[in-house]
Design a protein around this motif. Structure first.
Motif, PDB file in Angstrom:
ATOM      1  N   GLU A 122       0.827  -1.211   0.000  1.00  0.00           N
ATOM      2  CA  GLU A 122       0.000   0.000   0.000  1.00  0.00           C
ATOM      3  C   GLU A 122       0.860   1.259   0.000  1.00  0.00           C
ATOM      4  O   GLU A 122       0.528   2.249  -0.646  1.00  0.00           O
ATOM      5  N   THR A 123       1.969   1.227   0.723  1.00  0.00           N
ATOM      6  CA  THR A 123       2.878   2.379   0.751  1.00  0.00           C
ATOM      7  C   THR A 123       3.521   2.614  -0.604  1.00  0.00           C
ATOM      8  O   THR A 123       3.688   3.761  -1.046  1.00  0.00           O
ATOM      9  N   VAL A 124       3.874   1.534  -1.291  1.00  0.00           N
ATOM     10  CA  VAL A 124       4.590   1.630  -2.566  1.00  0.00           C
ATOM     11  C   VAL A 124       3.642   1.864  -3.740  1.00  0.00           C
ATOM     12  O   VAL A 124       3.934   2.660  -4.642  1.00  0.00           O
ATOM     13  N   ALA A 125       2.494   1.192  -3.746  1.00  0.00           N
ATOM     14  CA  ALA A 125       1.660   1.142  -4.948  1.00  0.00           C
ATOM     15  C   ALA A 125       1.056   2.487  -5.334  1.00  0.00           C
ATOM     16  O   ALA A 125       0.942   2.793  -6.529  1.00  0.00           O
ATOM     17  N   HIS A 126       0.655   3.301  -4.355  1.00  0.00           N
ATOM     18  CA  HIS A 126       0.022   4.581  -4.694  1.00  0.00           C
ATOM     19  C   HIS A 126       0.965   5.510  -5.473  1.00  0.00           C
ATOM     20  O   HIS A 126       0.608   5.968  -6.567  1.00  0.00           O
ATOM     21  N   PRO A 127       2.163   5.804  -4.956  1.00  0.00           N
ATOM     22  CA  PRO A 127       3.063   6.651  -5.755  1.00  0.00           C
ATOM     23  C   PRO A 127       3.558   5.957  -7.019  1.00  0.00           C
ATOM     24  O   PRO A 127       3.855   6.617  -8.020  1.00  0.00           O
ATOM     25  N   PHE A 128       3.643   4.616  -7.012  1.00  0.00           N
ATOM     26  CA  PHE A 128       4.075   3.862  -8.186  1.00  0.00           C
ATOM     27  C   PHE A 128       3.092   4.077  -9.335  1.00  0.00           C
ATOM     28  O   PHE A 128       3.475   4.428 -10.465  1.00  0.00           O
ATOM     29  N   VAL A 129       1.801   3.881  -9.060  1.00  0.00           N
ATOM     30  CA  VAL A 129       0.777   4.083 -10.091  1.00  0.00           C
ATOM     31  C   VAL A 129       0.776   5.529 -10.571  1.00  0.00           C
ATOM     32  O   VAL A 129       0.671   5.803 -11.772  1.00  0.00           O
ATOM     33  N   ALA A 130       0.902   6.461  -9.623  1.00  0.00           N
ATOM     34  CA  ALA A 130       0.893   7.879  -9.987  1.00  0.00           C
ATOM     35  C   ALA A 130       2.034   8.233 -10.932  1.00  0.00           C
ATOM     36  O   ALA A 130       1.896   9.109 -11.793  1.00  0.00           O
ATOM     37  N   SER A 131       3.164   7.542 -10.815  1.00  0.00           N
ATOM     38  CA  SER A 131       4.349   7.874 -11.607  1.00  0.00           C
ATOM     39  C   SER A 131       4.331   7.266 -13.009  1.00  0.00           C
ATOM     40  O   SER A 131       5.196   7.577 -13.821  1.00  0.00           O
ATOM     41  N   LEU A 132       3.356   6.424 -13.312  1.00  0.00           N
ATOM     42  CA  LEU A 132       3.321   5.729 -14.596  1.00  0.00           C
ATOM     43  C   LEU A 132       2.619   6.556 -15.671  1.00  0.00           C
ATOM     44  O   LEU A 132       1.646   6.140 -16.294  1.00  0.00           O
ATOM     45  N   GLY A 133       3.123   7.768 -15.901  1.00  0.00           N
ATOM     46  CA  GLY A 133       2.565   8.644 -16.919  1.00  0.00           C
ATOM     47  C   GLY A 133       2.652  10.101 -16.523  1.00  0.00           C
ATOM     48  O   GLY A 133       3.345  10.474 -15.571  1.00  0.00           O
ATOM     49  N   ASP A 134       1.929  10.932 -17.262  1.00  0.00           N
ATOM     50  CA  ASP A 134       1.917  12.375 -17.053  1.00  0.00           C
ATOM     51  C   ASP A 134       1.359  12.707 -15.679  1.00  0.00           C
ATOM     52  O   ASP A 134       0.369  12.123 -15.238  1.00  0.00           O
ATOM     53  N   GLU A 135       1.986  13.698 -15.017  1.00  0.00           N
ATOM     54  CA  GLU A 135       1.520  14.060 -13.672  1.00  0.00           C
ATOM     55  C   GLU A 135       0.096  14.615 -13.680  1.00  0.00           C
ATOM     56  O   GLU A 135      -0.625  14.539 -12.689  1.00  0.00           O
ATOM     57  N   ARG A 136      -0.337  15.175 -14.834  1.00  0.00           N
ATOM     58  CA  ARG A 136      -1.687  15.750 -14.918  1.00  0.00           C
ATOM     59  C   ARG A 136      -2.774  14.676 -14.862  1.00  0.00           C
ATOM     60  O   ARG A 136      -3.937  14.997 -14.573  1.00  0.00           O
ATOM     61  N   THR A 137      -2.421  13.432 -15.145  1.00  0.00           N
ATOM     62  CA  THR A 137      -3.410  12.351 -15.092  1.00  0.00           C
ATOM     63  C   THR A 137      -3.100  11.355 -13.972  1.00  0.00           C
ATOM     64  O   THR A 137      -3.642  10.256 -13.950  1.00  0.00           O
ATOM     65  N   SER A 138      -2.241  11.747 -13.035  1.00  0.00           N
ATOM     66  CA  SER A 138      -1.871  10.819 -11.963  1.00  0.00           C
ATOM     67  C   SER A 138      -3.070  10.466 -11.086  1.00  0.00           C
ATOM     68  O   SER A 138      -3.226   9.321 -10.650  1.00  0.00           O
ATOM     69  N   ASP A 139      -3.950  11.459 -10.815  1.00  0.00           N
ATOM     70  CA  ASP A 139      -5.134  11.178 -10.005  1.00  0.00           C
ATOM     71  C   ASP A 139      -6.051  10.169 -10.693  1.00  0.00           C
ATOM     72  O   ASP A 139      -6.663   9.317 -10.040  1.00  0.00           O
TER      73      ASP A 139
END
Length: 415
Positions: A122-139
């Motif tokens: 849980e600690t790793v997966a949230h920022p990991f998913v967010a980093s897989l592309g443009d920051e504007r679509t991280s949410d």
């Protein structure tokens, strides 16, 4: 300006894999609540003692949040995932000797190790998913992954109800528990093997960007607030109160889930398998609630949605506590509809205007899940007298969450 893509082609395989992690840890988390009732039956323990299942699970979150964040920072996302999955599988396999010994304490050790893996993921997966592309679509990517977390929360009680209450040896045997967790451990080990050979492209964490991204994520304007992003976390008032609110949010959630099946059996006279299926329906309400909450936040400020949903749960808890038959049981099912927005919204509001301290702050917000360990045994003690009256206790938690949503959510640095 050209619209940002959801993700890039080079990230698709990694995104699919990491998204699947949200599904797996939700299954394990919600099956813990099925085990709670099963251990009462087979190991002949009280409700308050069975609440120690949640102490083992959420206690691991309290201990692993910061180490997992430091490990991720030192060795990267990929090794963080591998560590989390390895601990997850190890905990599953420990269910075999625990079942052979019919030892509740051994089961708690197995659950603790499994939960260390869940906390790491849980600690790793949230920022990991967010980093897989443009920051504007991280949410968008995080919300997409969270939808699979909701799906896993539905599947968990279904698996538990079918295999544990209706499995090998029936309701009075631990054989079904041993078999189920062995197969889960095997599947998780296969995931470790596969991910070890997946190449992860170079990534840039969008959460390390400055605070305009976080402001866009919550849809609020805080340009009048006095915030020093360089100040230590303990001086960021909104973050401190977000940790407190998250602690009580998970406290309410943990207690609500732990005694759901007890309520169905004792108040509605359902079979345990039937009660676990209603628990799964309640988890479906959580997924529906996330879609409703996301839609409402396009028009209503997130803190206001949080306050409204929390107030609804206070009303529902009062109805549940009065044992009005189906009216109370439907209210119990609907609690998750309004619980749905609490975790991500508190998390998001707590991270606002923290600049480069977001990773560290995220670790503390994950650790706040220890609230589930603190509250559940207390609810269990009340449930031994009347399980319905135990649902008055979460009202305390909801009052604290409303205070955060109304007064303490605004970013502010203390002098």
């Amino acid at each position: 300006m050209k619209s940002a893509k959801f993700t890039e082609k080079k990230y698709l395989v990694v995104l699919a894999f990491v998204t699947s992690l949200f599904f797996f840890w939700a299954i394990a988390l919600t099956m813990g609540d099925v085990l709670n009732k099963h251990f009462q039956n087979v190991l002949h323990i009280s409700k308050s003692k069975s609440g120690l299942v949640q102490l083992s699970i959420f206690g691991a979150y309290a201990l692993m949040g910061i180490p997992a964040g430091l490990f991720m920072k030192r060795f990267g996302y990929k090794m963080g995932v591998i560590l989390g999955l390895t601990l997850f599988a190890g905990g599953c396999f420990l269910f075999v000797p625990a079942a052979n010994m019919a030892s509740f304490d051994f089961f708690r050790v197995a659950l603790f190790i499994l939960a260390l893996g869940m906390a790491t993921l849980e600690t790793v997966a949230h920022p990991f998913v967010a980093s897989l592309g443009d920051e504007r679509t991280s949410d968008q990517r995080v919300n997409f992954a969270q939808s699979f977390n909701g799906l896993g929360a539905i599947v968990g009680p279904l698996l538990g109800g079918f295999f544990i209450f209706s499995g090998t040896g029936g309701d009075q045997s631990l054989d079904s528990v041993k078999t189920l967790y062995t197969w889960i451990g095997i599947v998780v080990l296969v995931l470790v093997f596969i991910f070890a050979f997946i190449k992860v492209p170079d990534l840039k964490d969008p959460h390390a960007e400055e605070t305009e991204i976080l402001e866009h994520a919550t849809g609020e304007d805080h340009h009048h607030d006095r915030v020093d992003t360089n100040a230590p976390l303990w001086k960021q008032r909104h973050f401190v109160f977000a940790v407190i609110a998250q602690f009580f949010n998970i406290a309410a959630q943990g207690g609500t889930w732990a005694f759901f099946i007890n309520y169905g059996v004792e108040k509605m006279h359902l079979q345990e398998t039937q009660a676990s299926y209603y628990f799964s329906l309640s988890m479906a309400m959580m997924m529906v609630g996330r879609f409703i909450g996301t839609f409402l936040m396009r028009y209503i400020a997130p803190n206001k949605v949080l306050a409204i949903f929390t107030a609804c749960n206070i009303v529902l808890c009062v109805i549940i506590s009065q044992s009005f038959g189906w009216a109370s049981f439907v209210s119990l099912i609907l609690l998750n509809l309004f619980l749905s927005v609490m975790y991500p919204t508190i998390f998001s509001l707590g991270l606002k205007k923290l600049g480069g301290k977001v990773h560290q702050a995220s670790s503390f917000l994950v650790m706040a899940m220890f609230g589930g360990a603190f509250f559940t045994p207390i609810m269990g003690k009340i449930a031994e007298t009347d399980v319905a009256h135990a649902y008055l206790l979460p009202i305390i938690c909801y009052i604290i969450i409303i205070l955060f949503a109304v007064k303490f959510y605004k970013p502010k640095t203390l002098k």
